[in-house]
Write a protein that holds these residues in place. Sequence first.
Motif, short mmCIF file in Angstrom:
data_model
loop_
_atom_site.label_atom_id
_atom_site.label_comp_id
_atom_site.label_asym_id
_atom_site.label_seq_id
_atom_site.Cartn_x
_atom_site.Cartn_y
_atom_site.Cartn_z
N GLY A 293 0.83 -1.20 0.00
CA GLY A 293 0.00 0.00 0.00
C GLY A 293 0.86 1.24 0.00
N GLY A 294 0.21 2.40 -0.07
CA GLY A 294 0.94 3.66 -0.03
C GLY A 294 1.34 4.18 -1.39
N GLY A 295 0.86 3.55 -2.46
CA GLY A 295 1.21 3.95 -3.82
C GLY A 295 0.96 2.79 -4.76
N ALA A 296 0.97 3.09 -6.05
CA ALA A 296 0.70 2.05 -7.04
C ALA A 296 1.92 1.17 -7.27
N LEU A 297 1.69 -0.12 -7.31
CA LEU A 297 2.75 -1.08 -7.60
C LEU A 297 2.95 -1.15 -9.11
N PRO A 298 4.17 -0.91 -9.62
CA PRO A 298 4.39 -0.99 -11.07
C PRO A 298 3.95 -2.36 -11.60
#
Length: 626
Positions: A368-373
């Motif tokens: 979490g905390g941002g989009a995973l490439p």
Amino acid sequence: MYKNLAKIIREASSVYANEPAFGIKRTGKVFETRSFQETYEMATNLGYALLNLGIQPGERIAIIADNRYEWILADLAIMMVGACDVPRGADVSDFDITYILNHAEVKTIFVENRKVLELVQKNQANLPLLEKIILLESSNALPNHCFNLYDLIEKGKEYRKLRPNEMDEKINSIQENDLFTIIYTSGTTGQPKGVMLTHKNIVSQLEFMPIAISPADRVVSILPIWHIFERVFEMIALSKGCCTYYSSIRTLKDDLKIVKPTFMASAPRLWESIYAGILANLEKASLSKRILFNTAYFFAEQFHGSLQSIRRKTLRLKRENLSIQLVQGFFDILICLFSAFPFFLLDRLILKKVRDVTGGKLRGSVSGGGALPYHVDLFFNHIGIPVLEGYGMTETSPVIAVRTLDDLVIGTVGPIFKGTEIRIVSLETQKVIYPGKNGYAKKGEIHVRGPQVMKGYYNDEVATKKIINDGWLNTGDLGIMTFNHCLKIVGRSKETIVLLSGENVEPTPIESKLVQSPLIDSVIVVGQDQKFLSALIVPNTEMFLEYGKDLPTIAAHPKTKEILLQEVKKLISAQTGFKSFERVIEIRILPKAFELGDELTPKLSVKRNVVQNKYKEIIDDIYKSN
């Protein structure tokens, strides 16, 4: 389930009494554990000491520290006495200290070490309400009104003998809508907002968590403990009886091999780092080893890809024809059968060694905390490390949606969290797209309503009303609901940029600083879900006439970029008050000025979404090689 967290922790300490609750790294490669009962007893004694110091229910108490066992003791003690903590990491600035402590009306503060203590003391003249400071680490010769945590624990034992039932009475009196914590957002606009989360908010996360965690699990703590994602994960671990081991970025590689965790909360940057490390080692390997690995990965990709398709767990953005599904299913079964034997053989010989990087026992990680490439997401899920990407925000405690092992659709953040309602609203018409008969695969702004939605922003009714309307919280994110009932995040309607590290950046102050330069006419900062910020710049042509007579010519001249990049780095630096993650690392020069009715609103504000869509190829090019 109990309606307040303190009761849940009290129950867990009884059920799992002698089981290890926390692992603390000591000298060498040894983890020393603390049991559930021992942890609860220490927190209870500390709670009695707080009562003896005059702490009242509802009082705000700050904790300025990073991940450590004493942090959780302070957190539990504050919770048990019915107070509310205000957490922050040890890397606080002078502004953070003075603004947050005054805004939250903090009278008592826990600090991690002497360094943080000195920072607080330096600003004490601007902290008129602050009365007591408690140091988490052992230290001698403390100044007036300062206490040591372990000294207080010992004093709490004595006070507990006089009133042995008082703590249970305090715990029983906590109501579900009482504040558990106030977490201040790390905004750069000058005034962070205090997110008020209640016991009910956090209990809902524990109650509806769709991922099975048991006492047999081992969890490594690596994300900042004061962030709500890591904090909720630790509460889940405590309530389910599994042990949490405190690690750090510096020691994580070794700690993973020692602890052999089965589960962990993580951020995209961690997986990117591990992925890059694997590729770097592969580059150094012999040709035969590279061929073996690539062959193993090919069959893993074929096997897992076909299996996911058979299970209907591949990303579905279109309504599929039944006959096409049957034909696709037939070919998927063939691929799965033919790839199964080489996959299992090469998985045991090759890919198992890659999994050993994480200890070899990891059965899942919530990211979490941002989009995973996407390519990183695919890689780890194919080699047998399920990465369960989730979605949420501090204001929603945090989870709104999360993948599970049964609903692992790569490219999405999974199904909506139980007990949660979402609606997707068109930015153009402001009408609800989803839920609705034809609402699937249509982009709009995500609104959420449920038991995890915050009580509001502390002492900021105006900001609260801007984000919450009739119980619906506007996330500011753009999303679509896929045909396999999973949420896919596709962008942001609000201006906040979330970097891959999870840091929130407000671009407006950066842009305002940059347009102060006589060299810059217009600018927009970009970097959503990337490692760093970049800027798209329209130069002031009057300042670059020696490089061309018009904007396209000036933009194409290499000297223009060189001069502007130097200017940007001079303006956005530590010396001008910007944090490291707010620095602009790369720029591109735009060949066309922003125009009214196109990139500009009638008020001459930049339409951020319009610019980003128009120059998407330029933005993609910036990050393609980084």
